[in-house]
Design an enzyme around this catalytic site. Sequence first.
Site, mmCIF file in Angstrom:
data_model
loop_
_atom_site.group_PDB
_atom_site.id
_atom_site.type_symbol
_atom_site.label_atom_id
_atom_site.label_comp_id
_atom_site.label_asym_id
_atom_site.label_seq_id
_atom_site.Cartn_x
_atom_site.Cartn_y
_atom_site.Cartn_z
ATOM 1 N N LYS A 2 0.826 -1.213 0.000
ATOM 2 C CA LYS A 2 0.000 0.000 0.000
ATOM 3 C C LYS A 2 0.862 1.267 0.000
ATOM 4 C CE LYS A 2 -3.796 -2.392 0.447
ATOM 5 N NZ LYS A 2 -4.683 -2.577 -0.716
ATOM 6 N N SER A 30 -13.011 -2.232 0.390
ATOM 7 C CA SER A 30 -12.825 -3.512 1.069
ATOM 8 C C SER A 30 -14.182 -4.141 1.383
ATOM 9 C CB SER A 30 -12.019 -3.318 2.343
ATOM 10 O OG SER A 30 -12.712 -2.459 3.189
ATOM 11 N N CYS A 59 -15.896 -6.107 -0.504
ATOM 12 C CA CYS A 59 -16.794 -6.207 -1.653
ATOM 13 C C CYS A 59 -16.399 -7.361 -2.574
ATOM 14 C CB CYS A 59 -16.811 -4.902 -2.436
ATOM 15 S SG CYS A 59 -17.622 -3.568 -1.554
ATOM 16 N N ARG A 101 -4.761 -13.270 7.824
ATOM 17 C CA ARG A 101 -4.331 -13.200 6.423
ATOM 18 C C ARG A 101 -3.532 -14.415 5.990
ATOM 19 N NH1 ARG A 101 -5.536 -8.274 3.366
ATOM 20 N NH2 ARG A 101 -6.654 -7.019 4.877
HETATM 21 C C1 OXD Z 1 -6.725 -3.610 1.839
HETATM 22 C C2 OXD Z 1 -5.861 -4.770 1.567
HETATM 23 O O1 OXD Z 1 -7.249 -3.019 0.878
HETATM 24 O O2 OXD Z 1 -5.301 -5.353 2.514
HETATM 25 O O3 OXD Z 1 -6.905 -3.257 3.003
HETATM 26 O O4 OXD Z 1 -5.695 -5.098 0.374
HETATM 27 MN MN MN Z 2 -6.482 -3.712 -1.026
#
Ligand code: OXD
Ligand code: MN
Length: 592
Positions: A205, A247, A249, A375
């Site tokens: 990110k 998120s 979706c 995750r």
């Molecule tokens: C998010 C991801 O968008 O972890 O939060 O991909």
């Molecule tokens: Mn993401």
Amino acid sequence: MTQNKKVLEFIEQTKQLCQPDNIVWIDGSEAQLEALRAQAVEEGILIKLNQEKLPGCYLHRTEVNDVARVEGRTFICSKNKDDSAPINNWMETTEAMNLMNGLFNGVMKGRTMYVIPYSMGAVGSKFSKIGIELTDSVYVVLNMAIMTRVGKAVIDALGDGDFIKGLHSYADLCEERRYIMHFPEENTIMSINSNYGGNVLLGKKCFALRIASFLGKNEGWMAEHMLILGIENPQGEIKYIAAAFPSACGKTNLAMLIPPEIYKNKGYKVWCVGDDIAWIRVGEDGRLWAVNPENGFFGVAPGTNMKSNPNALLSTKNNTIFTNVVQNLDDNTVWWEGLDKNPPKNAIDWKGNPWNGDMKDADGKAIKGAHPNSRFTAPTVNCPCLSDQFEAPNGVPISAIVFGGRRAKTAPLVYQSKDWNNGVFVGSIMASETTAAATGAVGVVRRDPMAMRPFVGYNMGDYFKHWIEMGDKIKNQPKIFNVNWFRTDDEGNFIWPGFGDNLRVLEWILARCEDKVDAKETAIGYVPNAKDINIEGLDGITEETIEDLLTIDNAQWLKETEGIESFYGELGERVPAELYAQLETLKKNLNK
Ligand code: OXD
Ligand code: MN
């Protein structure tokens, strides 16, 4: 490993600041990674899982205060406030640098600092970008080695070129001193006091969206929070779609969609290029071309099962790091809510406590074994439907851009924007309604333009302007659509089946791109004629259901325009006039 003066200087300065005991370069070799895994097991950072059932797989548990991205502690730093604010948290560059230098001072004493050279995109492609992450976390090293291309090949490709500086320390994981700082004007990211993926795997990110969106604005390309998928028709032609959703979706599910039986039988196939991030450029042919800059999936585990997303589940069967899921002690494998209906009886939950699938809290509510944001970090090569164009240096040509959100009533199943600028408007008004699953009021609209609200590395109005300017550069523009899989009936049940059946809607989208099908013009854009959405083999869905899913309630939309206007107001003066003009046209159309 390199003579690159800027790299050596970055390492030397960080060494002076953080004072690690040792410095270790990550060369990307399997031997080095295997030794680090063994070290992580020894230190209790990783648990080695059943190597027969899950070869190469490990489990990690985070601290309980460190389980998700922290938007409140994530900043975009720039010299001028207006260049980052008002949607982002802003801090002035020098003030932020001083704060961070103070926090990093001596923080790696007694620890090893790892140097991770990584490439976002195929190593050596002219569209790829290189970062160096310095970190004291072995967990970060091992996850980065899945999520990105790391090591010697990257440093060789860098030569004496420029790179994005990333500095991370888990420090003491103190929440009050947790900061995820971005300095787009300085090509720098600094992250401290977290060890959770989205905050610390700096290629994802932080770089591939926040810093890259800023680079893209200046260099004439786009970094977007989009999946990329290819749809192969029975004739063997593959068309690609890029799609942005907030998120919760179903982005990873759509990216790895399994075609419904009747489509499979006809020979349709779906190929995944990426599930989270797209870097998009104008090709020499005037079309948009997209690459997935990542090399792994950082997917949410709960809810992933053989029905919702078999391809994602199969991707986690080897060489995967699980974070905050349940450890089944009987066979040393993993489990999470929604995997199947048989929670293990003899297990350890994500907090490290004994757990048996039947436990209730003081209020009688079931105690979850896996954290809701637990995750898996899985290599893309594991994905059974990975596109053979995944490594293509120039990416894949995009026929359609799709935006979507979770709306109970307003948005129809699908509609097409009238042109590029109208499409940008459609993206800018993207929103999702909160669900009963989260705390707080149900049905509250959160605006999330292009699903980039937490990820734009600069002013949102300027970001919209960049989208509009890109339109002028694209000779062969993709068509822009909006979808809504989440329309509900009066009882609140979803009307559209979703999952694999979403291909039926994508088929209409591609037919529109090729001018093969008519549509009805409405106030908001073009919607399908109900007969043109293929419902063959769909139980309980008739042409009337589709009609219903495609209705547009003008009164509701007029109310929506008020929400849009107030959101644009919040974004401030830099929202382009073109978008206000789009809003006026929409109001006029709705009042006709
Ligand atoms: C998010 C991801 O968008 O972890 O939060 O991909
Ligand atoms: Mn993401």
